[in-house]
Design an enzyme around this catalytic site. Structure first.
Site, PDB file in Angstrom:
ATOM      1  N   ASN A 199      82.426  30.401   4.163  1.00  0.00           N
ATOM      2  CA  ASN A 199      83.375  30.774   3.119  1.00  0.00           C
ATOM      3  C   ASN A 199      84.790  30.232   3.341  1.00  0.00           C
ATOM      4  O   ASN A 199      85.572  30.159   2.400  1.00  0.00           O
ATOM      5  CB  ASN A 199      83.429  32.302   3.006  1.00  0.00           C
ATOM      6  CG  ASN A 199      84.473  32.764   2.027  1.00  0.00           C
ATOM      7  OD1 ASN A 199      84.348  32.586   0.821  1.00  0.00           O
ATOM      8  ND2 ASN A 199      85.560  33.343   2.547  1.00  0.00           N
ATOM      9  N   TYR A 225      90.485  19.092  -3.591  1.00  0.00           N
ATOM     10  CA  TYR A 225      89.712  20.340  -3.655  1.00  0.00           C
ATOM     11  C   TYR A 225      88.403  20.162  -4.421  1.00  0.00           C
ATOM     12  O   TYR A 225      87.332  20.470  -3.883  1.00  0.00           O
ATOM     13  CB  TYR A 225      90.564  21.455  -4.255  1.00  0.00           C
ATOM     14  CG  TYR A 225      89.873  22.797  -4.237  1.00  0.00           C
ATOM     15  CD1 TYR A 225      89.598  23.447  -3.039  1.00  0.00           C
ATOM     16  CD2 TYR A 225      89.486  23.429  -5.420  1.00  0.00           C
ATOM     17  CE1 TYR A 225      88.959  24.674  -3.005  1.00  0.00           C
ATOM     18  CE2 TYR A 225      88.857  24.653  -5.407  1.00  0.00           C
ATOM     19  CZ  TYR A 225      88.593  25.272  -4.199  1.00  0.00           C
ATOM     20  OH  TYR A 225      87.953  26.488  -4.177  1.00  0.00           O
ATOM     21  N   LYS A 281      84.419  20.251  -2.981  1.00  0.00           N
ATOM     22  CA  LYS A 281      83.385  21.149  -3.488  1.00  0.00           C
ATOM     23  C   LYS A 281      82.192  20.374  -4.057  1.00  0.00           C
ATOM     24  O   LYS A 281      81.050  20.851  -3.988  1.00  0.00           O
ATOM     25  CB  LYS A 281      83.975  22.106  -4.533  1.00  0.00           C
ATOM     26  CG  LYS A 281      85.024  23.057  -3.938  1.00  0.00           C
ATOM     27  CD  LYS A 281      84.476  23.830  -2.730  1.00  0.00           C
ATOM     28  CE  LYS A 281      85.481  24.776  -2.129  1.00  0.00           C
ATOM     29  NZ  LYS A 281      84.951  25.533  -0.966  1.00  0.00           N
TER      30      LYS A 281
END
Length: 325
Positions: free
Chosen positions: A167, A233, A237
């Site tokens: 996470n 970012y 992902k």
């Protein structure tokens, strides 16, 4: 009650036809029916009394001392006995994942970037009644040796490892023309390299154990749709999604499931740091009409960590209120 009456009726009929002289005796059947009804009523009263103890009593609304641990025992327990590691577990979504796993019977090691933040999180959990089943670790997540050593300490403490929640992550909103290589690499290191390092360490343990496991990665809706600024970012992902699918295929023969959860706009410190000019249009575009909460994400993690998701692997689960940036 209907089921009980049907069962009782069956008992009455059996009592009536079991008479030795061939003639039914309804009175005996009625007495048996009354016995079943009274027994069931008493059982419900005793059960209600037990629930009242857990709730601290309905009349005064007070929680009895020590009831917090009793409530934990009375929870669903869908990950009862499992051992999990949660990176980025000291605050926000990660902390909520830790808390939900603990509430549902797991033993958890929360990982943070600094010992101080880990200790603060452990202290907060202790205040909620969680002490024996939780520990903290703070390795550098991009250092394979440090991660392996930390994960080994979890196995030494709790006996095994069943679940890894990757996470930890960092966001970025820097425009392309202003990006530095160092900033771009910092995002990729924590969001991608750390996921690889932790997955490798956990998989080695799970393979040696020989009875499978669950690895869950935090992706993002921007890993599918991109975003207008801060390209590192969404790039990271996208990489997490590809890594998840590849690991699901590679580790399937070891019965290790690998999935990802892709949050939308979630009320966390990371989102709070974004300007209103970015957040407000996103919220307005969410069909379900609200920003997500960390609990929404933790519930998805909880399900994927449990045996209820035993036949699910290689999934990128959107938890975004149907948001589309």
């Amino acid at each position: 009650m209907t089921s009980m009456l049907r069962t009782s009726g069956c008992l009455v009929r059996r009592a009536c036809v079991a008479d030795v002289d061939g003639r039914p005796k309804p009175a005996e059947g009625i007495r048996l029916l009354l016995f079943v009804l009274v027994t069931s009523l008493l059982r419900d009263v005793w059960h209600s009394a037990d629930i009242a103890k857990l709730d601290g009593g309905i009349s005064n609304g007070m929680r009895p001392e020590g009831c917090m641990l009793d409530e934990r025992k009375a929870s669903m327990g869908i990950v009862e006995g499992k051992v999990a590691i949660v990176t980025g577990g000291t605050r926000g979504i990660g902390y909520t994942i830790v808390r939900e796993l603990l509430k549902n019977g797991a033993k958890v090691a929360l990982a943070g970037s600094r010992k101080e933040t880990v200790d603060d999180a452990l202290s907060k959990l202790a205040g909620e009644g969680f002490t024996d089943d939780v520990m903290g670790i703070s390795p550098s997540l991009t250092d394979p040796d440090a991660v392996s050593e930390a994960f080994a300490s979890v196995v030494e403490r709790f006996g095994r490892l069943d679940v890894l929640c990757n996470n930890a992550g960092v966001s970025s909103r820097t425009p392309l023309v202003d990006y530095t290589v160092d900033e771009f690499q910092k995002v990729m290191d924590l969001n991608v390299t750390a996921v690889f390092v932790c997955t490798q360490a956990a998989a080695r343990i799970m393979i040696e154990q020989g009875d499978g496991g669950s690895i869950i990665n935090t992706s993002s809706m921007v890993g599918k749709y991109g975003q207008p600024s801060g390209s590192a970012y969404p790039t990271s992902k996208f990489a997490v999604n590809g890594f998840t699918l590849s690991m699901a295929r590679e580790l399937a023969r070891h019965r290790i499931r690998v999935n990802a959860v892709a949050p939308g706009v979630i009320h966390t410190d990371m989102v709070d740091a974004l300007p209103d000019s970015v957040i407000k249009p996103l919220i307005e575009s969410i069909p379900l009409g609200r920003m997500g909460e960390p609990d929404d994400i933790a519930n998805a993690y909880l399900f994927l960590a449990s045996d209820m998701a035993d036949y699910i692997s290689g999934a990128i689960v959107p938890v975004d209120g149907l948001s589309r940036p």
